[in-house]
Design an enzyme around this catalytic site. Structure first.
Site, short mmCIF file in Angstrom:
data_model
loop_
_atom_site.label_atom_id
_atom_site.label_comp_id
_atom_site.label_asym_id
_atom_site.label_seq_id
_atom_site.Cartn_x
_atom_site.Cartn_y
_atom_site.Cartn_z
CE LYS A 110 0.64 3.35 22.10
NZ LYS A 110 0.99 2.77 20.89
CG ASN A 126 -2.21 -0.80 0.90
OD1 ASN A 126 -2.87 -0.59 -0.09
ND2 ASN A 126 -2.51 -1.75 1.77
CG HIS A 131 -9.70 -2.75 8.71
ND1 HIS A 131 -8.79 -3.28 9.59
CD2 HIS A 131 -10.78 -3.56 8.75
CE1 HIS A 131 -9.30 -4.37 10.14
NE2 HIS A 131 -10.51 -4.56 9.65
#
Length: 189
Positions: A65, A14, A109
């Protein structure tokens, strides 16, 4: 011309579809940065082949994170990024990234959301026995594949198709739909 960053963790098909669409002027934008969390991902080679700068990181090298997302946001700001496209990026976006780029992060998705969320959308849909498969492009929020849907495209299952055949068709749809959506966003539609 919009400046685009693509986040990926794997082979990068992609990523390449979006870069090629920009190079072919199908998208009024330029992919200027690829962010990857896997040092051996093939997408890094694809980025080099298209002269796209890369930022490769390993989450385990950061305290948390917030620390690695802060570095990512700094990199995005350095490149004056207008739009972030997730393309097989297998990390969840946290508060730092979402707050800094709210409404400017999209994801593709390989299932028709809101059904079959998560990392195994194709397999889950196949095992469930759906008769219609498809792809969703959506805005990213703090949930799992729960952001506002931008576009979807579907196709009917052909009796007897294998999982590999369905997956190949999904990827073909992804490589058509994602560039179309990115172009619309670049044009402000």
């Amino acid at each position: 011309m919009k400046r685009i960053a693509i986040f990926a963790s794997g082979s990068g098909t992609n990523f390449e579809a979006l870069v090629c669409a920009c190079e072919n002027k199908q998208i009024d934008g330029q992919v200027v940065l690829m962010v990857c969390d896997k040092k051996n991902a093939y997408v890094i080679e694809r980025a080099k082949n298209h002269n796209v700068d890369t930022f490769v990181f390993s989450a385990k090298n950061y305290e948390n994170k917030e620390a690695y997302e802060t570095e990512i946001v700094n990199k995005l700001n350095e490149y004056n990024i207008d739009l972030v496209c997730l393309a097989g990026y297998m990390k969840f976006c946290g508060k730092v990234l979402l707050d800094s780029y709210e409404g400017r992060i999209i994801n593709i998705h390989p299932a028709l959301l809101p059904a079959f969320k998560g990392a195994h959308g194709i397999l889950d849909a196949y095992n469930y026995g759906v008769k219609v498969f498809g792809v969703t492009v959506h805005y990213v929020d703090s949930g799992v594949d729960s952001g506002k849907i931008i576009a979807q495209r579907s196709f009917d299952y052909v009796e007897g198709e294998t999982l590999d055949e369905v997956e190949a068709r999904i990827h073909q749809v992804e490589h058509e739909l994602y560039p179309e959506v990115v172009q619309k966003l670049c044009k402000g539609e």
